[in-house]
Write a protein that holds these residues in place. Sequence first.
Motif, PDB file in Angstrom:
ATOM      1  N   LYS A 299       0.857  -1.200   0.000  1.00 31.84           N
ATOM      2  CA  LYS A 299       0.000   0.000   0.000  1.00 31.84           C
ATOM      3  C   LYS A 299       0.884   1.239   0.000  1.00 31.84           C
ATOM      4  CE  LYS A 299      -3.795  -2.242   2.413  1.00 31.84           C
ATOM      5  NZ  LYS A 299      -3.423  -3.370   3.266  1.00 31.84           N
ATOM      6  N   ILE A 300       1.280   1.673  -1.188  1.00 30.55           N
ATOM      7  CA  ILE A 300       2.109   2.874  -1.328  1.00 30.55           C
ATOM      8  C   ILE A 300       1.226   3.962  -1.921  1.00 30.55           C
ATOM      9  CG2 ILE A 300       4.058   3.868  -2.614  1.00 30.55           C
ATOM     10  CD1 ILE A 300       5.328   0.973  -2.347  1.00 30.55           C
ATOM     11  N   THR A 301       1.251   5.150  -1.314  1.00 31.15           N
ATOM     12  CA  THR A 301       0.322   6.185  -1.777  1.00 31.15           C
ATOM     13  C   THR A 301       0.998   7.331  -2.543  1.00 31.15           C
ATOM     14  OG1 THR A 301       0.482   7.272   0.370  1.00 31.15           O
ATOM     15  CG2 THR A 301      -1.375   5.770   0.046  1.00 31.15           C
ATOM     16  N   HIS A 302       2.165   7.776  -2.080  1.00 34.88           N
ATOM     17  CA  HIS A 302       2.799   8.924  -2.754  1.00 34.88           C
ATOM     18  C   HIS A 302       4.260   9.051  -2.343  1.00 34.88           C
ATOM     19  CE1 HIS A 302       1.260  10.677   1.075  1.00 34.88           C
ATOM     20  NE2 HIS A 302       2.343  11.423   1.018  1.00 34.88           N
ATOM     21  N   PHE A 303       4.955   9.950  -3.035  1.00 35.38           N
ATOM     22  CA  PHE A 303       6.340  10.242  -2.647  1.00 35.38           C
ATOM     23  C   PHE A 303       6.297  11.125  -1.409  1.00 35.38           C
ATOM     24  CE2 PHE A 303       6.957   9.943  -7.435  1.00 35.38           C
ATOM     25  CZ  PHE A 303       7.544   8.689  -7.383  1.00 35.38           C
ATOM     26  N   ASP A 304       6.957  10.679  -0.349  1.00 36.50           N
ATOM     27  CA  ASP A 304       6.959  11.447   0.905  1.00 36.50           C
ATOM     28  C   ASP A 304       8.121  12.436   0.942  1.00 36.50           C
ATOM     29  OD1 ASP A 304       6.097  11.475   3.983  1.00 36.50           O
ATOM     30  OD2 ASP A 304       8.294  11.531   3.863  1.00 36.50           O
ATOM     31  N   HIS A 305       9.285  11.973   0.527  1.00 35.44           N
ATOM     32  CA  HIS A 305      10.443  12.872   0.474  1.00 35.44           C
ATOM     33  C   HIS A 305      11.487  12.317  -0.484  1.00 35.44           C
ATOM     34  CE1 HIS A 305      11.592  10.010   3.707  1.00 35.44           C
ATOM     35  NE2 HIS A 305      12.818  10.164   3.246  1.00 35.44           N
ATOM     36  N   ILE A 306      12.341  13.231  -0.923  1.00 38.49           N
ATOM     37  CA  ILE A 306      13.440  12.861  -1.817  1.00 38.49           C
ATOM     38  C   ILE A 306      14.707  13.354  -1.142  1.00 38.49           C
ATOM     39  CG2 ILE A 306      14.427  13.167  -4.121  1.00 38.49           C
ATOM     40  CD1 ILE A 306      11.544  13.966  -5.031  1.00 38.49           C
ATOM     41  N   THR A 307      15.638  12.445  -0.900  1.00 34.87           N
ATOM     42  CA  THR A 307      16.858  12.835  -0.187  1.00 34.87           C
ATOM     43  C   THR A 307      18.033  12.927  -1.150  1.00 34.87           C
ATOM     44  OG1 THR A 307      16.045  11.943   1.892  1.00 34.87           O
ATOM     45  CG2 THR A 307      18.431  12.209   1.696  1.00 34.87           C
ATOM     46  N   TYR A 308      18.658  14.105  -1.161  1.00 33.98           N
ATOM     47  CA  TYR A 308      19.811  14.357  -2.021  1.00 33.98           C
ATOM     48  C   TYR A 308      21.083  14.185  -1.193  1.00 33.98           C
ATOM     49  CZ  TYR A 308      16.835  17.220  -5.212  1.00 33.98           C
ATOM     50  OH  TYR A 308      15.890  17.691  -6.080  1.00 33.98           O
ATOM     51  N   VAL A 309      22.101  13.608  -1.784  1.00 38.87           N
ATOM     52  CA  VAL A 309      23.424  13.681  -1.176  1.00 38.87           C
ATOM     53  C   VAL A 309      24.162  14.831  -1.855  1.00 38.87           C
ATOM     54  CG1 VAL A 309      25.685  12.572  -1.182  1.00 38.87           C
ATOM     55  CG2 VAL A 309      23.715  11.339  -0.285  1.00 38.87           C
ATOM     56  N   CYS A 310      24.644  15.760  -1.015  1.00 39.76           N
ATOM     57  CA  CYS A 310      25.379  16.924  -1.526  1.00 39.76           C
ATOM     58  C   CYS A 310      26.857  16.756  -1.217  1.00 39.76           C
ATOM     59  CB  CYS A 310      24.880  18.198  -0.839  1.00 39.76           C
ATOM     60  SG  CYS A 310      23.131  18.493  -1.113  1.00 39.76           S
ATOM     61  N   PRO A 311      27.722  17.415  -1.981  1.00 39.61           N
ATOM     62  CA  PRO A 311      29.139  17.357  -1.635  1.00 39.61           C
ATOM     63  C   PRO A 311      29.380  18.062  -0.298  1.00 39.61           C
ATOM     64  CG  PRO A 311      28.784  18.699  -3.602  1.00 39.61           C
ATOM     65  CD  PRO A 311      27.444  18.249  -3.139  1.00 39.61           C
ATOM     66  N   ARG A 312      30.512  17.786   0.328  1.00 41.49           N
ATOM     67  CA  ARG A 312      30.819  18.473   1.596  1.00 41.49           C
ATOM     68  C   ARG A 312      30.795  19.978   1.388  1.00 41.49           C
ATOM     69  NH1 ARG A 312      34.124  15.094   5.729  1.00 41.49           N
ATOM     70  NH2 ARG A 312      33.441  13.018   5.112  1.00 41.49           N
ATOM     71  N   GLY A 313      30.104  20.672   2.264  1.00 41.56           N
ATOM     72  CA  GLY A 313      30.013  22.132   2.160  1.00 41.56           C
ATOM     73  C   GLY A 313      28.938  22.586   1.184  1.00 41.56           C
ATOM     74  N   GLY A 314      28.180  21.630   0.577  1.00 41.82           N
ATOM     75  CA  GLY A 314      27.254  22.014  -0.491  1.00 41.82           C
ATOM     76  C   GLY A 314      25.779  22.018  -0.123  1.00 41.82           C
ATOM     77  N   ALA A 315      25.424  21.506   1.057  1.00 34.74           N
ATOM     78  CA  ALA A 315      23.992  21.350   1.372  1.00 34.74           C
ATOM     79  C   ALA A 315      23.297  22.704   1.526  1.00 34.74           C
ATOM     80  CB  ALA A 315      23.818  20.501   2.632  1.00 34.74           C
ATOM     81  N   ARG A 316      23.962  23.642   2.171  1.00 35.17           N
ATOM     82  CA  ARG A 316      23.330  24.948   2.412  1.00 35.17           C
ATOM     83  C   ARG A 316      23.071  25.667   1.087  1.00 35.17           C
ATOM     84  NH1 ARG A 316      20.443  27.812   6.043  1.00 35.17           N
ATOM     85  NH2 ARG A 316      21.479  26.520   7.572  1.00 35.17           N
ATOM     86  N   ALA A 317      24.043  25.613   0.186  1.00 34.83           N
ATOM     87  CA  ALA A 317      23.870  26.288  -1.114  1.00 34.83           C
ATOM     88  C   ALA A 317      22.714  25.651  -1.886  1.00 34.83           C
ATOM     89  CB  ALA A 317      25.160  26.211  -1.925  1.00 34.83           C
ATOM     90  N   ALA A 318      22.586  24.330  -1.774  1.00 30.70           N
ATOM     91  CA  ALA A 318      21.493  23.635  -2.469  1.00 30.70           C
ATOM     92  C   ALA A 318      20.152  24.072  -1.893  1.00 30.70           C
ATOM     93  CB  ALA A 318      21.667  22.124  -2.329  1.00 30.70           C
ATOM     94  N   LEU A 319      20.085  24.129  -0.557  1.00 29.65           N
ATOM     95  CA  LEU A 319      18.853  24.570   0.109  1.00 29.65           C
ATOM     96  C   LEU A 319      18.468  25.974  -0.349  1.00 29.65           C
ATOM     97  CD1 LEU A 319      17.183  23.714   3.005  1.00 29.65           C
ATOM     98  CD2 LEU A 319      18.365  25.776   3.693  1.00 29.65           C
ATOM     99  N   ASP A 320      19.455  26.871  -0.357  1.00 31.06           N
ATOM    100  CA  ASP A 320      19.194  28.267  -0.744  1.00 31.06           C
ATOM    101  C   ASP A 320      18.682  28.344  -2.183  1.00 31.06           C
ATOM    102  OD1 ASP A 320      20.035  29.016   1.726  1.00 31.06           O
ATOM    103  OD2 ASP A 320      22.024  29.706   1.103  1.00 31.06           O
ATOM    104  N   TRP A 321      19.276  27.534  -3.041  1.00 31.87           N
ATOM    105  CA  TRP A 321      18.897  27.556  -4.469  1.00 31.87           C
ATOM    106  C   TRP A 321      17.439  27.137  -4.634  1.00 31.87           C
ATOM    107  CZ3 TRP A 321      17.260  24.182  -8.329  1.00 31.87           C
ATOM    108  CH2 TRP A 321      17.403  24.638  -9.635  1.00 31.87           C
ATOM    109  N   TYR A 322      17.047  26.050  -3.955  1.00 31.25           N
ATOM    110  CA  TYR A 322      15.660  25.575  -4.084  1.00 31.25           C
ATOM    111  C   TYR A 322      14.670  26.561  -3.458  1.00 31.25           C
ATOM    112  CZ  TYR A 322      16.728  21.162  -6.310  1.00 31.25           C
ATOM    113  OH  TYR A 322      17.112  20.222  -7.232  1.00 31.25           O
TER     114      TYR A 322
END
Length: 392
Positions: free
Chosen positions: A166-189
């Motif tokens: 019983k699968i209903t929908h996509f709950d979340h999508i997890t990205y692996v970012c390079p070291r030091g890159g997660a904040r920039a990715a968050l800001d971009w989105y």
Amino acid sequence: MAASLSRPCFISLHLPYRQGWAQHLANTFRFQPVAVRETPRVRQLALRQESAIFLVNERLAPASTSSCDFLYDIDPQPTLGTASNVCFEVDDVPGLCRRLQSQGCSLLVPPTELSDDGGSVTYGVVSSVVGNISHTLLDRSSYRGPFLPGFQPIQGAPSATGDGIKITHFDHITYVCPRGGARAALDWYQRCFGFHRFLLNPQERPAEGYVLGEQGMGMLLLALQSAQETPAHGCKLVFAESLSQNGANQVDTFLEQHGGAGIQHVGLCTTDIVSTTRALQQQGVRFFTPPAAYYSQGGKAEEIRGVGQDPHMLAELGILLDTKVPGDKDQSGTDATESPSQEYLMQIFTHPIFSEETFFLELIDRRGAPGFGEGNIRALWKAVQVYMDQQQ
Ligand SMILES: O=C(O)C(=O)Cc1ccc(O)cc1
């Protein structure tokens, strides 16, 4: 003005030449093939369970250097399996593409209109700032067909109903970012797509993100949800970055084996994780399971019983349960630990689904809890660590 995106329409997977995987998704996960497009060089198959749709792109011939053979996507020319495109539905594709370009985003496919008997759609494809990820922006408000123009509907495929899945929908999508890159990715989105910040846990400080830093772990997590969704029902984006100094771990291993940043896993929302996990295990799907001690130590059995679940059943299947997750109200700053509630979530993670230790799937059963449990993330980290150590 930032764009307003809704839940993903589909997530696109790419397989290199001679690696079929669509059949696996259909046979074991019981995703129903709904539409197909085949050319002499590629096959694109859309598989669906309720509102979760995977578009599986396979090559039927070695890669060519000519223009892209894949509709509604670009060709990431993968040498290994990769989940590289997330399609979002939007109202105004040309307007959004113009705005994104003026913000410096690269437009890989300009706004394009396609039609058939079911009506017409407009789409464009933009490149994300994270790894090999791209986003198809799609307006299908004038389309009534089963999937998209250019695809042939598949009639009468078996449905998942009755299998216990019983699968209903996509709950979340997890990205692996390079070291030091997660904040920039968050800001971009946030800036380009208008996503809102989502705090993963009551301990998270917005400026720092959610740092899991003890007991052999080193990971930074940041998350967003789309502006149109409530925390409980949206599809979140989670950005993970390794902070670990302790050798191989699941985040660094992803970067190494995937050849850079990208989508590490997709959380599939289920309304019954026990029956879904059991059915998938019977189909041969392999999951990461925590050590048996997880269910007996530190009052875990009581925590599980306290919300009406059976610790033996969860232990038999390897399902993780966490009650220490924030509720909706906690997004406004109240500490969830001050207001005990019956909100909890259960999760289980598959082994990597391609031949490398890269992309995997997760089942997540949210019982009122929109956040992520620290205990579950730690348990997953340890289970993967044990698995990786065994592989070496
Ligand atoms: O718990 C989840 O589903 C997450 O998305 C958090 C997460 C992110 C990266 C990992 O390697 C493990 C867990």
